[in-house]
Design a protein around this motif. Structure first.
Motif, short mmCIF file in Angstrom:
data_model
loop_
_atom_site.label_atom_id
_atom_site.label_comp_id
_atom_site.label_asym_id
_atom_site.label_seq_id
_atom_site.Cartn_x
_atom_site.Cartn_y
_atom_site.Cartn_z
N GLN A 118 0.82 -1.21 0.00
CA GLN A 118 0.00 0.00 0.00
C GLN A 118 0.85 1.26 0.00
OE1 GLN A 118 -2.26 -0.93 3.57
NE2 GLN A 118 -4.09 -1.41 2.36
N LEU A 119 1.99 1.22 0.69
CA LEU A 119 2.86 2.40 0.81
C LEU A 119 3.89 2.48 -0.32
CD1 LEU A 119 3.52 2.42 4.67
CD2 LEU A 119 2.18 4.09 3.37
N GLY A 120 3.99 1.42 -1.12
CA GLY A 120 4.96 1.43 -2.22
C GLY A 120 6.39 1.33 -1.74
N ILE A 121 6.62 0.59 -0.68
CA ILE A 121 7.96 0.42 -0.12
C ILE A 121 8.28 -1.07 -0.01
CG2 ILE A 121 7.90 2.59 1.17
CD1 ILE A 121 7.12 1.00 3.66
N ASN A 151 11.59 6.41 6.14
CA ASN A 151 12.68 6.89 5.28
C ASN A 151 12.24 8.04 4.38
OD1 ASN A 151 14.50 4.98 6.27
ND2 ASN A 151 13.89 3.44 4.75
N LEU A 152 10.93 8.26 4.31
CA LEU A 152 10.40 9.34 3.48
C LEU A 152 10.17 10.60 4.30
CD1 LEU A 152 9.20 10.28 0.73
CD2 LEU A 152 6.99 9.41 1.53
N VAL A 153 9.61 10.44 5.48
CA VAL A 153 9.31 11.57 6.37
C VAL A 153 10.09 11.37 7.67
CG1 VAL A 153 7.51 12.85 7.56
CG2 VAL A 153 7.01 11.74 5.38
N MET A 154 11.14 12.15 7.83
CA MET A 154 12.02 11.97 8.99
C MET A 154 11.71 12.99 10.07
SD MET A 154 15.64 11.17 7.09
CE MET A 154 15.80 9.85 5.88
N GLY A 155 12.08 12.64 11.29
CA GLY A 155 12.02 13.60 12.38
C GLY A 155 10.69 13.70 13.10
N ILE A 156 9.74 12.81 12.80
CA ILE A 156 8.45 12.85 13.50
C ILE A 156 8.66 12.45 14.95
CG2 ILE A 156 6.14 11.87 13.64
CD1 ILE A 156 6.17 11.49 10.66
N LEU A 214 2.30 12.38 -2.29
CA LEU A 214 3.02 13.63 -2.42
C LEU A 214 3.06 14.05 -3.89
CD1 LEU A 214 6.07 12.89 -0.08
CD2 LEU A 214 4.07 14.30 0.45
N GLU A 215 3.54 15.27 -4.11
CA GLU A 215 3.64 15.81 -5.47
C GLU A 215 4.54 14.94 -6.35
OE1 GLU A 215 4.11 20.30 -7.30
OE2 GLU A 215 5.42 19.69 -5.65
N ASN A 216 5.56 14.33 -5.73
CA ASN A 216 6.48 13.48 -6.50
C ASN A 216 5.96 12.06 -6.70
OD1 ASN A 216 6.76 12.31 -3.98
ND2 ASN A 216 8.85 13.07 -3.63
N LYS A 217 4.68 11.84 -6.37
CA LYS A 217 3.97 10.57 -6.57
C LYS A 217 4.28 9.52 -5.51
CE LYS A 217 2.15 12.27 -10.28
NZ LYS A 217 0.76 12.77 -10.24
#
Length: 241
Positions: A118-121, A151-156, A214-217
């Motif tokens: 689902q997340l494409g990872i 690995n896509l959104v860091m620092g949460i 995201l904008e980058n798909k």
């Protein structure tokens, strides 16, 4: 107010009385009603009769019950249009309401096969798993489970998820949220949802699953939410092609 000689059932008379109080704004949204015992003693009627009247008004969505706290006057349902992509915080703030979150779980876990798809990872890639109760004016509205590739959104952090993730992602990380797909279906609340949403057993809920890009798909998140059906309704404008 209660006429025991009337052919109208006593529970129906009590229903009508409470409805009149709500219509005349003697009872306001959020007000707590007297207990079943208090009604029974005031009008010299049985608690079973009171319970029947209360449950009918709950079924009519004029009242709602919170386990261990009592019965309250229902406010209007929140109307959400399905055209836009907004977060829970943004929706509530647009209505001038204060929001908060109760964090139940925050950790990084390996993605299972289905979630990875689902997340494409890749399978077993690290994913933030965030479980929150979303509240508006301190009323539980939704039980929300969010999965984001680490690995896509860091620092949460836990502090960030207490507020708006979308604001952090767009304003701090400067990632552009573009679009999403949302699936909605009806269900009956399970034990966990009954507990955290403070609703009665077997209450109806709305299950929503959203996949956001995201904008980058790249897929940003998969969100699985259980919304209180007594507090939410959805609207969509339709055009005949």
């Amino acid at each position: 107010m209660i006429n025991k000689k009337s052919p109208i059932p006593i529970y129906h008379q009590l229903e009508k009385h409470i409805k009149n109080q709500i219509e005349k704004q003697e009872l306001q949204p959020g007000d707590i009603l007297p207990s079943e015992r208090e009604y029974a003693e005031t009008y010299n009627i049985s608690r079973m009769t009171v319970r029947q009247a209360i449950m009918n008004l709950v079924s009519d969505q004029l009242l709602y019950r919170i386990k261990g706290k009592g019965t309250f006057v229902m406010g209007p349902k929140f109307e959400q249009k399905l055209q836009g992509l907004t977060s829970f915080t943004e929706e509530m703030h647009a209505r001038g309401m204060q929001t908060s979150s109760k964090l139940l779980q925050f950790e990084i876990v390996p993605a299972g096969k289905e979630l990875a798809k689902q997340l494409g990872i890749k399978e077993y890639a690290p994913v933030y798993e965030i479980k929150r109760i979303r509240l508006a004016e301190d009323i539980p509205m939704a039980l929300e489970r969010t999965y984001i590739p680490a690995n896509l959104v860091m620092g949460i952090t836990e502090e960030i998820v207490q507020h708006s993730l979308y604001q952090y992602i767009e304003n701090t990380l400067h990632l552009k949220i573009m679009d999403g797909f949302q699936l909605i279906e009806a269900a009956i609340a399970n034990e966990e949802e009954v507990k955290h949403l403070q609703i009665e057993e077997h209450s109806p809920i709305l299950l929503m699953q959203r996949t956001t890009h995201l904008e980058n798909k790249h897929t940003l998140e998969v969100v699985k939410s259980s919304y209180r059906a007594d507090r939410y309704k959805f609207m969509i404008d339709l055009i005949r092609y």
